[in-house]
Design an enzyme around this catalytic site. Structure first.
Site, PDB file in Angstrom:
ATOM      1  N   LYS A 157     -91.129  47.694 -54.556  1.00  0.00           N
ATOM      2  CA  LYS A 157     -91.216  48.642 -53.434  1.00  0.00           C
ATOM      3  C   LYS A 157     -91.411  50.037 -54.012  1.00  0.00           C
ATOM      4  CE  LYS A 157     -89.090  45.849 -50.033  1.00  0.00           C
ATOM      5  NZ  LYS A 157     -90.154  45.427 -49.111  1.00  0.00           N
TER       6      LYS A 157
ATOM      7  N   LYS B 168    -102.016  34.136 -44.938  1.00  0.00           N
ATOM      8  CA  LYS B 168    -102.953  35.259 -45.082  1.00  0.00           C
ATOM      9  C   LYS B 168    -104.362  34.718 -45.327  1.00  0.00           C
ATOM     10  CE  LYS B 168     -99.653  38.690 -46.754  1.00  0.00           C
ATOM     11  NZ  LYS B 168     -99.716  39.864 -45.905  1.00  0.00           N
TER      12      LYS B 168
ATOM     13  N   ASP C 240     -86.455  38.188 -52.610  1.00  0.00           N
ATOM     14  CA  ASP C 240     -87.227  38.554 -51.417  1.00  0.00           C
ATOM     15  C   ASP C 240     -88.711  38.217 -51.573  1.00  0.00           C
ATOM     16  OD1 ASP C 240     -87.388  39.914 -48.832  1.00  0.00           O
ATOM     17  OD2 ASP C 240     -88.438  41.526 -49.885  1.00  0.00           O
TER      18      ASP C 240
ATOM     19  N   HIS D  16     -93.040  34.155 -51.950  1.00  0.00           N
ATOM     20  CA  HIS D  16     -94.454  34.543 -51.863  1.00  0.00           C
ATOM     21  C   HIS D  16     -95.189  34.421 -53.203  1.00  0.00           C
ATOM     22  CE1 HIS D  16     -93.199  35.906 -48.029  1.00  0.00           C
ATOM     23  NE2 HIS D  16     -92.821  37.115 -48.349  1.00  0.00           N
TER      24      HIS D  16
ATOM     25  N   LYS E   4     -87.922  32.730 -44.336  1.00  0.00           N
ATOM     26  CA  LYS E   4     -87.307  32.899 -45.635  1.00  0.00           C
ATOM     27  C   LYS E   4     -86.310  34.060 -45.536  1.00  0.00           C
ATOM     28  CE  LYS E   4     -88.805  36.133 -48.134  1.00  0.00           C
ATOM     29  NZ  LYS E   4     -88.995  37.463 -47.533  1.00  0.00           N
TER      30      LYS E   4
ATOM     31  N   ARG F 277     -78.349  37.659 -28.725  1.00  0.00           N
ATOM     32  CA  ARG F 277     -76.974  37.798 -28.239  1.00  0.00           C
ATOM     33  C   ARG F 277     -76.853  38.813 -27.115  1.00  0.00           C
ATOM     34  NH1 ARG F 277     -73.367  38.356 -33.419  1.00  0.00           N
ATOM     35  NH2 ARG F 277     -74.978  39.899 -33.666  1.00  0.00           N
TER      36      ARG F 277
ATOM     37  N   GLU G 239     -95.898  47.292 -53.051  1.00  0.00           N
ATOM     38  CA  GLU G 239     -95.732  47.939 -51.748  1.00  0.00           C
ATOM     39  C   GLU G 239     -95.479  49.418 -51.977  1.00  0.00           C
ATOM     40  OE1 GLU G 239     -93.681  45.422 -48.649  1.00  0.00           O
ATOM     41  OE2 GLU G 239     -92.598  44.839 -50.446  1.00  0.00           O
TER      42      GLU G 239
HETATM   43  C1  BG6 Z   1     -91.419  39.977 -46.566  1.00  0.00           C
HETATM   44  C2  BG6 Z   1     -90.374  40.709 -47.352  1.00  0.00           C
HETATM   45  O1  BG6 Z   1     -91.291  38.596 -46.708  1.00  0.00           O
HETATM   46  O2  BG6 Z   1     -92.711  40.384 -47.009  1.00  0.00           O
HETATM   47  C3  BG6 Z   1     -90.542  42.202 -47.229  1.00  0.00           C
HETATM   48  O3  BG6 Z   1     -89.091  40.327 -46.889  1.00  0.00           O
HETATM   49  C4  BG6 Z   1     -91.943  42.598 -47.597  1.00  0.00           C
HETATM   50  O4  BG6 Z   1     -89.588  42.898 -48.032  1.00  0.00           O
HETATM   51  C5  BG6 Z   1     -92.964  41.764 -46.843  1.00  0.00           C
HETATM   52  O5  BG6 Z   1     -92.112  43.979 -47.283  1.00  0.00           O
HETATM   53  C6  BG6 Z   1     -94.366  42.039 -47.334  1.00  0.00           C
HETATM   54  O6  BG6 Z   1     -95.273  41.398 -46.485  1.00  0.00           O
HETATM   55  P1  BG6 Z   1     -96.758  41.917 -46.286  1.00  0.00           P
HETATM   56  O7  BG6 Z   1     -97.392  40.876 -45.437  1.00  0.00           O
HETATM   57  O8  BG6 Z   1     -96.648  43.261 -45.630  1.00  0.00           O
HETATM   58  O9  BG6 Z   1     -97.342  42.026 -47.651  1.00  0.00           O
END
Ligand code: BG6
Length: 492
Positions: free
Chosen positions: A341, A184, A237, A242, A150, A51, A218
Site C-alpha cells: 500500500k 478480472k 490480505d 490474489h 477472503k 444487523r 496500490e
Molecule cells: C482486496 C484487499 O482483496 O483487494 C484490499 O483486501 C485491496 O486491501 C484490494 O486494496 C485490491 O483490489 P483491486 O481490485 O482494487 O486491485
C-alpha cells in the site's frame, strides 16, 4: 465490438453484511451494471441482511447512494436506477442470535425454486455462525449456494476450522470462495494468451524463461479499513490469495479442459510444488515493510501508524518475496512477488522475462540485446506488451532497439471492462466454480504462508520503514538486484 449477454436462471441474492463497504462499493454496483446490460431475469431479487434496524426504504436509499457514488453518471439513467432499486428487500438479522431469522426464512419461502445465493460479505468469524443458521432454518437446500469472501481464516488451522464450519452445512460443490482477482478481465486473458495461442506455450518453461515478476502495487493507504487491515497485513490480505492465484495461472500445466475441477487440480499442483520459503527473516527471501508519512498523488499523506491511530504495530503494509516452484517446468526460475500500500503508483503487472539470445551476431556498435519480455498489465490500462529487439530505422548501420508490440484492451475492444464482481456473482448463479478457490487450494496456500507468519511472530525485528509514495523498502530492491535482475518499474 460488442459484448455478449448470456442469460442466467432466475435467482435471489441474499447479501449478509449488506450495509458494509463491500456491498456498497462492489456488490450493489456490480448487480446494477448487470441489470443495465439486460442480464438479470425479470424476477431477480436482492435481499440485504445486516444487523441494523433499517426500514426497506432506508436500505433503498443506501443502495441509491452506493450506485450514484460508484457507477459513473454516463452509465446510468434514472429509470434504470429505479428498476434496479425495485428488486431490493431488507431484513434485519443477527448472525449470532435468532433475531430476524424467521422473517428471512418466511421471505425466502417464496423463492425456494430459484437459485438462492447467500453472499457472506462479513468477516470470516461469522461464516460458521451464518451457515449454521442457514442450515437450521432449512435454507441450505439443494438450490442454495454460499459465497464467502477472503480471507478464509488467518492461518492453516483457522482456515480449516472455517472451512469445516461451512462444510458442515454446504457441500464443496455449493461453496464459492471468492478471489476477485480471478474475475478480472486481464486475468482471464492470461488463460486465453497461454492456451489459445500456439506461440507461447513451447517457450513457457525454465529453458526459455529467465524469471517472472508479479507486482500488485496500490497507491492508497488502508483508508477506512485500518481495523481489519492491522489484524491481517499484506501477506494475508494479498499474497495468500490474489498473488498466489496469479502465480498459479502463470505456472500451471495446461488443463485438459476449462472445467472447474480440472483447472483447480492444476493450480493445486503448483501450490504443492512451491518451495518452502526457508529462512523468512533473511532479506534474501522475504522483505516486509510499513509505510511512513510521505507524498502520494502530489499531496502529503500520513504514515500507517497515524492512519491506524496507534503508537506501534508490526503489521506489514508491504511484502516482497522470492518464490520458486519445484517441478520440471520451473526448476531454477525465480518468481519475484511484491505488493504494498502507498506505493509510487497503482499498477498490477505480470512480467515474464525470457532468456537472452545464446550468441550475438552483431557488433558492439549495435548496442546491447535486451531479453524479450511479455508484460501483462492487469490494471490500470489493461493490456499486454511484448518487448522485441528491432533495428533502429534509417541509415547509420545496424543499431538495435527494444520496442513493444503494444495491445491496449480499451483501444482494441472499445468496450467497458466489467468489474470482477459482475462476472463472479453471475458465475455463482450459473453454478460455475472455475474462478473460485477450492478448499484444498486455500489450505495449500496457507501451508506455504504459515512458516513466514510464524517466523515474523517470533522475531523482534519490526517491518522495514518506507516512505509513502515510493516503491517500498530498499531491501526489496536489493532482493531482486542481488540476483542481477531489476523490478520492472526500476523500483528505485
Ligand atoms: C482486496 C484487499 O482483496 O483487494 C484490499 O483486501 C485491496 O486491501 C484490494 O486494496 C485490491 O483490489 P483491486 O481490485 O482494487 O486491485
Amino acid at each position: 465490438m460488442t459484448s455478449r449477454v448470456i442469460p442466467v436462471p432466475s435467482f435471489v441474492l441474499v447479501v449478509f453484511g449488506a450495509t458494509g463497504d463491500l456491498a456498497r462499493r462492489k456488490l450493489l454496483p456490480a448487480m446494477f451494471q448487470r441489470d443495465i446490460a439486460g442480464q438479470l431475469p425479470e424476477a431477480a431479487t436482492i435481499i440485504g441482511v445486516a444487523r441494523g434496524h433499517l426500514s426497506g426504504m432506508d436500505f433503498i436509499a443506501l443502495a441509491r447512494r452506493a450506485i450514484e457514488e460508484h457507477v459513473p453518471a454516463a452509465e446510468r439513467t434514472a429509470a434504470a436506477v429505479e428498476r434496479f432499486l425495485a428488486r431490493l428487500r431488507y431484513v434485519a438479522a443477527d448472525a449470532t442470535d435468532d433475531a430476524g431469522w424467521d422473517e428471512l426464512t418466511a421471505l425466502l419461502e417464496t423463492f425456494k425454486s430459484r437459485v438462492n445465493v447467500f453472499y457472506l460479505a462479513t468477516g470470516p468469524a461469522l461464516f460458521g455462525p451464518i451457515c449454521e443458521r442457514l442450515g437450521r432454518h432449512g435454507l441450505a437446500h439443494c438450490n442454495a449456494r454460499v459465497v464467502v469472501e477472503k480471507p478464509v481464516g488467518r492461518d492453516s488451522t483457522s482456515a480449516a476450522a472455517v472451512n469445516d464450519a461451512i462444510g458442515r452445512v454446504f457441500p464443496e460443490e455449493r461453496i464459492y470462495r471468492i478471489d476477485h482477482y480471478l474475475g478480472k478481465e486481464t486475468v482471464q486473458n492470461l488463460l486465453a494468451l497461454r492456451f489459445a495461442n500456439a506461440l507461447f506455450e513451447p517457450l513457457w518453461n525454465a529453458a526459455h524463461i529467465d524469471h517472472v515478476q508479479i507486482t500488485v502495487a496500490e497507491s492508497l493507504g488502508v483508508e477506512g479499513r485500518a481495523g481489519y487491515y492491522d489484524t491481517a497485513g499484506a501477506l494475508r490480505d494479498m499474497v495468500q490469495n490474489h498473488i498466489l492465484q496469479l502465480l498459479c495461472l502463470v505456472a500451471m500445466e495446461p488443463p485438459a479442459r476449462l472445467d472447474a475441477n480440472t483447472v483447480r487440480d492444476e493450480k493445486l499442483k503448483v501450490l504443492h510444488a512451491l518451495k518452502p520459503i526457508g529462512d523468512a527473516l533473511s532479506a534474501y527471501n522475504v522483505v516486509r515493510g510499513q509505510y511512513r508519512a510521505g507524498a502520494s498523488a502530489g499531496g502529503p499523506v500520513p504514515g500507517y501508524l497515524d492512519e491506524l491511530g496507534a503508537q506501534a504495530s508490526t503489521t506489514e503494509t508491504f511484502v516482497a518475496l522470492r518464490a520458486e516452484i519445484r517441478n520440471w517446468r520451473w526448476a531454477g526460475v525465480p518468481f519475484y512477488l511484491r505488493t504494498g500500500k502507498r506505493l509510487a503508483a497503482r499498477v498490477s503487472d505480470i512480467v515474464i522475462t525470457f532468456r537472452p539470445v545464446p550468441h550475438s551476431v552483431f557488433d558492439a556498435s549495435a548496442g546491447p540485446i535486451l531479453a524479450n519480455k511479455l508484460i501483462i498489465r492487469l490494471q490500470p490500462d489493461e493490456g499486454m506488451k511484448l518487448w522485441l529487439m528491432t533495428k533502429d530505422p534509417g541509415p547509420g548501420g545496424m543499431r538495435l532497439r527494444s520496442v513493444p508490440l503494444d495491445m491496449s484492451f480499451a483501444t482494441a475492444f472499445g468496450v467497458r471492462n466489467p468489474d470482477a464482481y459482475e462476472r463472479l456473482v453471475l458465475d455463482v448463479v450459473r453454478g460455475n466454480q472455475t474462478l473460485f478457490m477450492r478448499r484444498d487450494e486455500v489450505e495449500a496456500a496457507w501451508a506455504w504462508i504459515d512458516p513466514i507468519l510464524d517466523a515474523w511472530e517470533q522475531s523482534p525485528e519490526p517491518p522495514k520503514p518506507y516512505t509513502a509514495g515510493t516503491w517500498g523498502p530498499s531491501a526489496a530492491i536489493a532482493l531482486i538486484e542481488r540476483d542481477g535482475r531489476t523490478w520492472e518499474d526500476g523500483g528505485a
